[in-house]
Enzyme design. Structure first.
Site, PDB file in Angstrom:
ATOM      1  N   TYR A  35       0.713  -1.251  -0.185  1.00  9.78           N
ATOM      2  CA  TYR A  35       0.396  -0.402   0.462  1.00  9.78           C
ATOM      3  C   TYR A  35       0.685   1.265  -0.424  1.00  9.78           C
ATOM      4  O   TYR A  35       0.309   2.145  -0.612  1.00  9.78           O
ATOM      5  CB  TYR A  35      -0.883  -0.163   1.056  1.00  9.78           C
ATOM      6  N   GLU A  78       1.917 -26.973  14.966  1.00 14.37           N
ATOM      7  CA  GLU A  78       1.032 -26.619  13.492  1.00 14.37           C
ATOM      8  C   GLU A  78      -0.421 -26.083  13.997  1.00 14.37           C
ATOM      9  O   GLU A  78      -0.480 -25.202  12.965  1.00 14.37           O
ATOM     10  CB  GLU A  78       0.841 -27.884  12.853  1.00 14.37           C
ATOM     11  N   ASP A  97       0.308 -32.139  11.977  1.00 16.34           N
ATOM     12  CA  ASP A  97      -0.549 -33.036  11.827  1.00 16.34           C
ATOM     13  C   ASP A  97      -0.269 -34.860  10.912  1.00 16.34           C
ATOM     14  O   ASP A  97       0.830 -34.211  10.249  1.00 16.34           O
ATOM     15  CB  ASP A  97      -1.592 -32.442   9.906  1.00 16.34           C
TER      16      ASP A  97
END
Lengths: 624, 374
Positions: free
Chosen positions: B115, B208, B260
């Site tokens: 920006y 995680e 996971d």
């Protein structure tokens, strides 16, 4: 099959077309008005073309009662500066169906002048008003006719005939018909506009019912070379056509009347009135070489009849039965049919054989077809398993079918003669496109003549980009024999070929301002429908169209890439002007300096170089 | 007391000097790059510079460093080339902007950079274009963007007994214990640049998922197992990886990863251990000694975890990783093979089947024990 034909013969052609008018494009007031305009304008242009006159065509459409809502009666007038029509032919030309001057094999907009008569017929049945024809074929007297058509009898009814002095040749036809201009107007204006593009040597004006004038002056001074009338090609023929050709080729047995006897007497140089049979024969033998064919036939007949002129006057020849060598005649004296045997050894027998049985096959082929020599004719006879000397008049039905079939299949005929075609020519086409679209790029091509089913054709095509052309292209302008095709474009072979093209490959992207003008010239355009608006995809035509389009597309592609280079040079110059100052600004603070680096001169030089490059590229492609 | 204060002061002074030096180095380097461009322009030349190629063919695996690095191929960026002019200008602006950030000790994010460009009339098509230019700057300078005070949006967090001391303007010298707030502390610019003072922890557990991170805090895993808990929020951001490296190098803490039980989880651990091909142009982002302790494919069978089938893309990912040189041996290869054999996967949450605290009560202790032998 034959019973259907008999039925058709029983109604007049006018009646037939009256009940099948939608076939010819007169299905509703909108389409009918458009078709009528087309037929008359095309007739006018054809008439001028045939005589090599630069056409001035004036089209006027006026509402009979402007305040009535559409559909309503309109008066349609088309005036030309063509050769005009002799007064004696006018009633038949405009008051019967299937009467015209356009029979013969060469390229013309219309075939038999049939459409114009249809328009007149349509006008008459919708408004019950006569057609008004003004014609001058000698630039001195103008004949004015008001004619109605007797549909059942297929005969003209002359309501009025006047003459007046005039100084110009030309024809003006005016009909009153029911039409819908509010719906047909667009198409008619497009038609006039597109016609003037493909007929740049014509000056066409159009006064519409709302008082607007559309004027398309000629911008090419030379008329393209006119087509020549030629004999048919063996591939483009069917059984019916052969049958007719045989009839034409067979010599008729002359009617033996007073006039004929007088002619024979004169040609033999006989002064005495009542000469004996033997002395007539003697005289004929001496003069034989100089006698015309008809006289020879009479002499031959007399030789078998053994009659002098007086006796000859009292009989009528009924039949000549060559296979049985018998001659039948009707004797008015005792009112009965008689026959005599003919001696096949007689020298006169051959004369009669020739006359009755027509030409031998080889002569028929070489004389009646284009580009068939004696050698080819003999080769063909072998191919068709017919004797070269076979008399055409003795062919059985089965042999005729076999002959027609073989004519289609024999591959050693030469390609059709294209001298009967009248393409516009690359140069006038290019001129037209430039004038109409003021494009940045234009390329045109005329393909060499080719043929499908024995009909020669030539493809002319033009492609143009930029300028005044609106975006959303390619816009396709389709022409066939100098007629713009405006309806049913979806199923047209040209559109198919254009749509099959991957324009991205030719660097044409997005919604390009881009047109394609396609002109198919042929002695017979394979229209899909009787309305003559879309061309069927005959393999040979499709191939030629494809080749023409590919050729032009490659040219367009090289224009596009040059244009791309010019644009890129311009773009580069712009990019430098935009970004270099920014880089200067950022690196000044980064390097901890107060003053910006001295880059202005470098930038100016670079921009100048790029601008020069762009100008150069643009000049190279400058096609305006 | 006095001595300890002096000692602490001098330590702080040393730390502050170190930070100052680092800043000075960065500024010097940027200035030298800027000066080169400036001189080119001043001499009427189109400025250019060379940049290491980041194309796949130039990314090689360095066995010694145990990470991907860039090869020797370099490309020339020239402002004369109109195709490169735009990105050249963008990079110049970014260097200019990074210079201001570093100079003024201000922080920015990837999004903020995107920006900010608009204020200087520098155009970026979208944020990914500006992100890409930031990577260019890293490649040219061989420095991570964090050195230029440019950070990703924060989404990973840390919890545990660790004292830090801020170095960012306005907080200099202020300390904080990262076990003070049970939601954890987000790993942002201030934390990444802070000095690590001391800790009682003996291990770092990188996990995680945010959900499990909260569970671990609730179950006081930090106290029970003397650990610092870090939520990587999926693939660990580079600031988090930098922090992990510092915890390992400066605090001498072992790092273990808990993900996971699928191929993506395995790779999250691998990136922490040996970096990603995307960051081949940077060093100092890897923890080669980090260990992946689970959930392994073999755990699925061993702990009888509820599973779901692998998707097409999961399976494809397995085959892709089989070609990666880092997956050619050890548990990395073994587990990958088992995943491919099972064609099923399990989430960390799968342990909930045996009770909400099963993972911290049973699984974690076993894995921590196991980690010692890995």
């Amino acid at each position: 099959m034959s019973s259907i034909k008999e039925k058709f013969n029983q109604i007049s052609p006018s009646e037939f077309f009256y009940s099948n008018r939608d076939l010819a494009g007169f299905s509703n007031p909108t389409r009918s008005l458009y078709t009528a305009v087309r037929e008359f304008v095309e007739n006018a242009l054809d008439a001028c073309d045939q005589k090599g006159i630069l056409p001035d065509v004036h089209l006027t459409i006026k509402a009979v009662d402007p305040d009535k809502p559409d559909p309503k009666p309109y008066i349609l007038t088309v005036k030309d500066n063509g050769p005009g029509i002799d007064a004696e032919h006018i009633p038949l030309a405009f008051g019967t169906v299937l009467y015209g001057s356009k029979f013969g094999l060469k390229q013309a907009r219309g075939m038999f002048g049939l459409g114009a008569t249809m328009a007149i017929l349509y006008g008459q049945i919708t408004t019950n008003k006569p057609v008004i024809v003004k014609s001058s074929s000698d630039a001195k007297i103008q004949n004015q006719f008001e004619i109605l058509l007797d549909i059942q009898k297929n005969k003209p009814v002359i309501l009025k005939h006047t003459t007046k002095d005039i100084s110009k040749k030309g024809l003006s036809v005016s009909i009153c018909l029911e039409g819908d201009y509010s719906k047909a107007g667009n198409k008619i204006r497009d038609y006039v506009y597109e016609t003037s593009l493909i007929t740049p040597y014509a000056s066409i004006t159009f006064d519409d019912p709302k008082g607007n004038k559309f004027s398309h002056p000629r911008f090419v001074k030379d008329i393209p070379p006119p087509p020549t009338i030629i004999r048919p090609h063996p591939h483009g023929i069917d059984v019916e056509r052969i049958r007719r050709m045989i009839v034409e080729s067979q010599f008729e047995i002359p009617t033996i009347d007073d006039a004929m006897i007088e002619k024979v007497r004169k040609d033999l140089g006989l002064s005495k009135k009542n000469l004996s049979f033997t002395s007539i024969m003697d005289k004929a033998k001496k003069k034989w070489k100089n006698l015309p064919r008809q006289v020879r036939v009479v002499i031959a007949l007399m030789s078998f009849l053994k009659m002098d002129f007086e006796k000859l006057n009292k009989i009528r020849i009924e039949d000549i039965d060559m296979p049985n060598k018998k001659l039948f005649y009707w004797d008015f004296g005792d009112s009965q049919s008689k026959s005599i045997d003919m001696d096949p050894e007689s020298q006169y027998y051959k004369q009669l054989t020739n006359t009755v049985q027509g030409e031998p096959l080889t002569t028929f082929l070489t004389k009646r077809f284009q580009r068939v020599g004696p050698t080819t004719a003999v080769k063909f006879a072998e191919f068709a398993k017919l004797k070269p000397e076979k008399r055409m008049g003795t062919l059985t039905n089965q042999e005729l079918v076999n002959l027609s079939d073989s004519l289609q299949k024999f591959d050693d005929f030469m390609a059709p003669d294209s001298s009967c075609l009248a393409p516009l020519g690359a140069e006038p086409l290019e001129k037209g496109i430039k004038k109409f679209f003021n494009p940045d790029f234009v390329a045109v091509v005329q393909r060499p003549a080719s043929a499908y089913s024995g009909f020669p054709f030539i493809i002319e095509m033009g492609i143009a980009y930029g300028g005044d052309i609106k975006t959303g292209g390619p816009h396709v302008y389709r022409y066939a024999n100098r007629i713009p095709l405006l309806y049913d474009e979806g199923s047209d072979v040209v559109i198919k070929v254009v749509n099959d093209t991957d324009w991205g490959r030719y660097k044409v992207k997005g919604e390009p301002p881009f047109i394609i003008v396609s002109h198919i010239c042929s002695t017979r355009i394979p229209y899909k429908t009787a309305g003559k608006e879309n061309v069927a995809d005959r393999q040979e035509i499709e191939r030629e169209l494809r080749l023409a389009l590919q050729f032009l597309s490659r040219k367009l592609s090289s224009f596009m890439s040059k244009r791309g280079q010019a644009e890129a040079a311009k773009k580069r110059a712009n990019l430098y002007a935009k970004y270099i100052p920014m880089i200067a600004e950022f690196c000044t603070e980064l390097a901890g300096k107060k003053k910006e680096p001295n880059y202005k001169k470098m930038l100016e030089t670079e921009i100048e170089t790029e601008t020069k490059k762009a100008v150069k590229e643009e000049k190279e492609i400058g096609n305006k | 007391m006095a001595t300890s204060k002096t000692k602490k002061d001098s330590k702080a002074k040393a730390r502050s000097k170190k930070a100052d030096d680092k800043q000075k180095n960065i500024l010097e380097m940027l200035k030298s790059h800027g000066a080169k461009i400036y001189d080119d322009l001043d001499n009427g030349q189109f400025p250019k510079f060379s940049i290491p190629s980041r194309s796949v063919s130039n990314i090689v695996y360095d066995k010694k460093l145990r990470q991907y690095i860039l090869g020797n191929n370099a490309a020339l960026r020239s402002s004369r080339n109109s195709a490169q002019l735009r990105s050249f200008t963008q990079l110049m602006w970014l260097a200019f902007f990074a210079n201001r950030l570093t100079n003024e000790k201000k922080s920015s994010t990837l999004r903020d950079v995107y920006y900010s460009s608009q204020a200087f009339a520098v155009e970026f098509e979208d944020q990914s274009e500006s992100d890409n230019i930031i990577v260019d700057l890293e490649a040219v300078t061989s420095k991570p963007r964090e050195d230029f005070h440019i950070f990703p949006e924060e989404r990973s967090s840390i919890f545990g007994d660790l004292n830090i001391e801020y170095t960012i303007p306005g907080y200099e010298g202020k300390t904080m214990n990262l076990a003070n707030h049970p939601d954890g502390y987000s790993i942002g610019p201030s934390l990444t640049t802070a000095e690590l003072v001391d800790t009682s922890a003996e291990i770092v557990i990188a996990i995680e998922k945010g959900g499990l991170f909260t569970r671990f805090v609730e179950e006081q895993v930090d106290k029970k197992f003397k650990s610092i808990i870090i939520n990587t929020g999926g693939q660990a951001p580079r600031s988090t990886r930098t922090l992990l490296k510092r915890l390992h190098d400066e605090m001498k803490l072992p790092i273990i990863c808990l993900t996971d039980g699928d191929v993506y989880g395995e790779h999250i651990a691998m990136v922490i251990k040996s970096g990603s091909a995307n960051a081949a142009h940077l060093r100092e982002l890897t923890v080669p000694d980090a260990k992946w302790v689970g959930v392994w494919a073999t755990d699925i069978e061993k702990y009888k975890l509820p599973t779901i089938p692998m998707t097409e893309s999961d399976i494809k990912r397995c085959y892709d990783l089989q070609k990666d040189p880092r997956y050619q041996d050890g548990i990395w290869k073994k587990e990958l093979d088992v995943f491919l054999r099972l064609k099923r996967k399990a989430e960390l949450e799968a342990f909930s089947k045996y009770g909400l605290t099963n993972i911290t009560d049973k699984y974690l202790p076993q894995k921590l024990e196991l980690a010692k032998s890995l």
